[in-house]
Design a protein around this motif. Structure first.
Motif, PDB file in Angstrom:
ATOM      1  N   SER A  22       0.867  -1.194  -0.008  1.00 12.08           N
ATOM      2  CA  SER A  22       0.045   0.063   0.068  1.00 12.08           C
ATOM      3  C   SER A  22       0.858   1.237   0.140  1.00 12.08           C
ATOM      4  O   SER A  22       0.479   2.221  -0.692  1.00 12.08           O
ATOM      5  CB  SER A  22      -1.080  -0.145   1.272  1.00 12.08           C
ATOM      6  OG  SER A  22      -0.207  -0.092   2.438  1.00 12.08           O
ATOM      7  N   ASP A  23       2.010   1.057   0.670  1.00 15.60           N
ATOM      8  CA  ASP A  23       2.857   2.405   0.632  1.00 15.60           C
ATOM      9  C   ASP A  23       3.339   2.582  -0.664  1.00 15.60           C
ATOM     10  O   ASP A  23       3.524   3.630  -1.317  1.00 15.60           O
ATOM     11  CB  ASP A  23       4.135   2.031   1.385  1.00 15.60           C
ATOM     12  CG  ASP A  23       3.834   1.897   3.148  1.00 15.60           C
ATOM     13  OD1 ASP A  23       2.773   2.642   3.521  1.00 15.60           O
ATOM     14  OD2 ASP A  23       4.257   1.222   3.810  1.00 15.60           O
ATOM     15  N   ILE A  24       3.904   1.544  -1.505  1.00 15.59           N
ATOM     16  CA  ILE A  24       4.287   1.624  -2.598  1.00 15.59           C
ATOM     17  C   ILE A  24       3.029   2.279  -3.854  1.00 15.59           C
ATOM     18  O   ILE A  24       3.516   3.174  -4.689  1.00 15.59           O
ATOM     19  CB  ILE A  24       4.907   0.459  -3.528  1.00 15.59           C
ATOM     20  CG1 ILE A  24       6.033  -0.100  -2.485  1.00 15.59           C
ATOM     21  CG2 ILE A  24       5.548   0.587  -4.724  1.00 15.59           C
ATOM     22  CD1 ILE A  24       6.475  -1.454  -2.901  1.00 15.59           C
ATOM     23  N   LEU A  25       2.153   1.766  -3.545  1.00 18.43           N
ATOM     24  CA  LEU A  25       0.865   2.238  -4.274  1.00 18.43           C
ATOM     25  C   LEU A  25       0.397   3.616  -4.198  1.00 18.43           C
ATOM     26  O   LEU A  25       0.226   4.296  -5.098  1.00 18.43           O
ATOM     27  CB  LEU A  25      -0.441   1.380  -4.002  1.00 18.43           C
ATOM     28  CG  LEU A  25      -1.644   1.308  -4.672  1.00 18.43           C
ATOM     29  CD1 LEU A  25      -1.460   0.709  -6.063  1.00 18.43           C
ATOM     30  CD2 LEU A  25      -2.716   0.621  -4.087  1.00 18.43           C
ATOM     31  N   ASN A  26       0.558   3.843  -2.885  1.00 17.31           N
ATOM     32  CA  ASN A  26       0.435   5.365  -2.623  1.00 17.31           C
ATOM     33  C   ASN A  26       1.488   6.464  -3.201  1.00 17.31           C
ATOM     34  O   ASN A  26       1.175   7.381  -3.561  1.00 17.31           O
ATOM     35  CB  ASN A  26       0.346   5.751  -1.321  1.00 17.31           C
ATOM     36  CG  ASN A  26      -1.146   5.155  -0.807  1.00 17.31           C
ATOM     37  OD1 ASN A  26      -2.109   5.170  -1.185  1.00 17.31           O
ATOM     38  ND2 ASN A  26      -1.046   4.856   0.502  1.00 17.31           N
ATOM     39  N   ASP A  27       2.797   5.823  -3.216  1.00 18.15           N
ATOM     40  CA  ASP A  27       3.992   6.806  -3.554  1.00 18.15           C
ATOM     41  C   ASP A  27       4.088   6.519  -4.985  1.00 18.15           C
ATOM     42  O   ASP A  27       4.622   7.666  -5.663  1.00 18.15           O
ATOM     43  CB  ASP A  27       5.050   6.394  -2.885  1.00 18.15           C
ATOM     44  CG  ASP A  27       4.969   6.637  -1.433  1.00 18.15           C
ATOM     45  OD1 ASP A  27       4.134   7.379  -0.889  1.00 18.15           O
ATOM     46  OD2 ASP A  27       5.893   6.237  -0.587  1.00 18.15           O
ATOM     47  N   VAL A  28       3.796   5.704  -5.860  1.00 14.26           N
ATOM     48  CA  VAL A  28       3.934   5.535  -7.067  1.00 14.26           C
ATOM     49  C   VAL A  28       2.752   6.121  -8.067  1.00 14.26           C
ATOM     50  O   VAL A  28       1.717   5.347  -8.105  1.00 14.26           O
ATOM     51  CB  VAL A  28       4.303   4.307  -7.583  1.00 14.26           C
ATOM     52  CG1 VAL A  28       4.793   4.260  -9.302  1.00 14.26           C
ATOM     53  CG2 VAL A  28       5.777   3.767  -6.981  1.00 14.26           C
ATOM     54  N   ASN A  29       2.912   7.516  -8.152  1.00 10.34           N
ATOM     55  CA  ASN A  29       1.683   8.185  -8.393  1.00 10.34           C
ATOM     56  C   ASN A  29       1.042   7.599  -9.861  1.00 10.34           C
ATOM     57  O   ASN A  29       1.777   7.570 -10.871  1.00 10.34           O
ATOM     58  CB  ASN A  29       1.898   9.651  -8.724  1.00 10.34           C
ATOM     59  CG  ASN A  29       0.538  10.600  -8.885  1.00 10.34           C
ATOM     60  OD1 ASN A  29      -0.280  10.190  -8.418  1.00 10.34           O
ATOM     61  ND2 ASN A  29       0.853  11.654  -9.353  1.00 10.34           N
ATOM     62  N   GLY A  30      -0.157   6.939  -9.765  1.00 11.41           N
ATOM     63  CA  GLY A  30      -0.743   6.674 -10.996  1.00 11.41           C
ATOM     64  C   GLY A  30      -0.797   5.127 -11.327  1.00 11.41           C
ATOM     65  O   GLY A  30      -1.704   4.859 -12.215  1.00 11.41           O
ATOM     66  N   ILE A  31      -0.092   4.586 -10.476  1.00 12.63           N
ATOM     67  CA  ILE A  31      -0.013   3.183 -10.779  1.00 12.63           C
ATOM     68  C   ILE A  31      -1.295   2.334 -10.222  1.00 12.63           C
ATOM     69  O   ILE A  31      -1.992   2.688  -8.979  1.00 12.63           O
ATOM     70  CB  ILE A  31       1.374   2.405 -10.231  1.00 12.63           C
ATOM     71  CG1 ILE A  31       1.311   0.896 -10.803  1.00 12.63           C
ATOM     72  CG2 ILE A  31       1.293   2.268  -9.061  1.00 12.63           C
ATOM     73  CD1 ILE A  31       2.753   0.331 -10.616  1.00 12.63           C
ATOM     74  N   SER A  32      -1.637   1.334 -10.958  1.00 12.19           N
ATOM     75  CA  SER A  32      -2.790   0.432 -10.265  1.00 12.19           C
ATOM     76  C   SER A  32      -2.524  -0.474  -9.386  1.00 12.19           C
ATOM     77  O   SER A  32      -1.478  -0.989  -9.662  1.00 12.19           O
ATOM     78  CB  SER A  32      -3.765  -0.149 -11.530  1.00 12.19           C
ATOM     79  OG  SER A  32      -3.250  -1.070 -12.339  1.00 12.19           O
ATOM     80  N   ASN A  33      -3.439  -1.173  -8.791  1.00 12.67           N
ATOM     81  CA  ASN A  33      -3.005  -2.517  -7.820  1.00 12.67           C
ATOM     82  C   ASN A  33      -2.709  -3.449  -8.681  1.00 12.67           C
ATOM     83  O   ASN A  33      -1.478  -4.186  -8.555  1.00 12.67           O
ATOM     84  CB  ASN A  33      -4.520  -2.776  -7.329  1.00 12.67           C
ATOM     85  CG  ASN A  33      -4.847  -2.432  -5.912  1.00 12.67           C
ATOM     86  OD1 ASN A  33      -3.768  -1.615  -5.228  1.00 12.67           O
ATOM     87  ND2 ASN A  33      -5.857  -2.162  -5.737  1.00 12.67           N
ATOM     88  N   LYS A  34      -3.262  -3.684  -9.893  1.00 12.33           N
ATOM     89  CA  LYS A  34      -2.965  -4.834 -10.666  1.00 12.33           C
ATOM     90  C   LYS A  34      -1.462  -4.793 -11.368  1.00 12.33           C
ATOM     91  O   LYS A  34      -0.766  -5.637 -11.355  1.00 12.33           O
ATOM     92  CB  LYS A  34      -4.202  -5.025 -11.779  1.00 12.33           C
ATOM     93  CG  LYS A  34      -3.873  -6.205 -12.621  1.00 12.33           C
ATOM     94  CD  LYS A  34      -5.093  -6.202 -13.542  1.00 12.33           C
ATOM     95  CE  LYS A  34      -4.850  -7.339 -14.658  1.00 12.33           C
ATOM     96  NZ  LYS A  34      -5.905  -7.502 -15.783  1.00 12.33           N
TER      97      LYS A  34
END
Length: 116
Positions: free
Chosen positions: A45-57
């Motif tokens: 979740s940290d990476i998901l929040n910090d890498v702007n625009g990337i989706s979960n998948k």
């Protein structure tokens, strides 16, 4: 160095660049690796929040590819709910110099193009 030796050396260099780009290709891998260079361990979740625009998948796919290439280690922690952490492997940490050089070049390029 003769002409033939030069061509063989050039081909090796080009092949090495292609190999590196094969592993680091795509829009997100460099950003994920950069994140993990600056933070020792990160939750999904940290990476998901910090890498702007990337989706979960897409994040899941990219992390799996980085694991396959022995750049990222995935650790499942015995917590409730389960926590998954990602970190660079020892081999993945060898990319720190590449990331630093890209950052330096990017800052110089920005100055050259827009003067900041």
């Amino acid at each position: 160095m003769g002409d033939n030796e030069f061509q063989q050396e050039f081909r090796k260099e080009i092949m090495a660049v292609h190999d590196a780009m094969d592993v680091l290709n795509g829009k997100w891998k460099i950003s994920i690796i950069t994140e993990l260079c600056y933070y020792n361990k990160r939750r999904f979740s940290d990476i998901l929040n910090d890498v702007n625009g990337i989706s979960n998948k897409m994040l899941s796919k990219e992390l799996k590819e980085l694991e396959i290439n022995k750049l990222v280690k995935r650790t499942v922690l015995d917590t409730q709910p389960v926590t998954v952490q990602y970190e660079l492997t020892k081999y993945g940490k060898t990319l720190q110099t590449v990331i630093n050089n890209l950052s330096d070049w990017g800052m110089e390029h920005r100055k050259t193009i827009i003067g900041r």
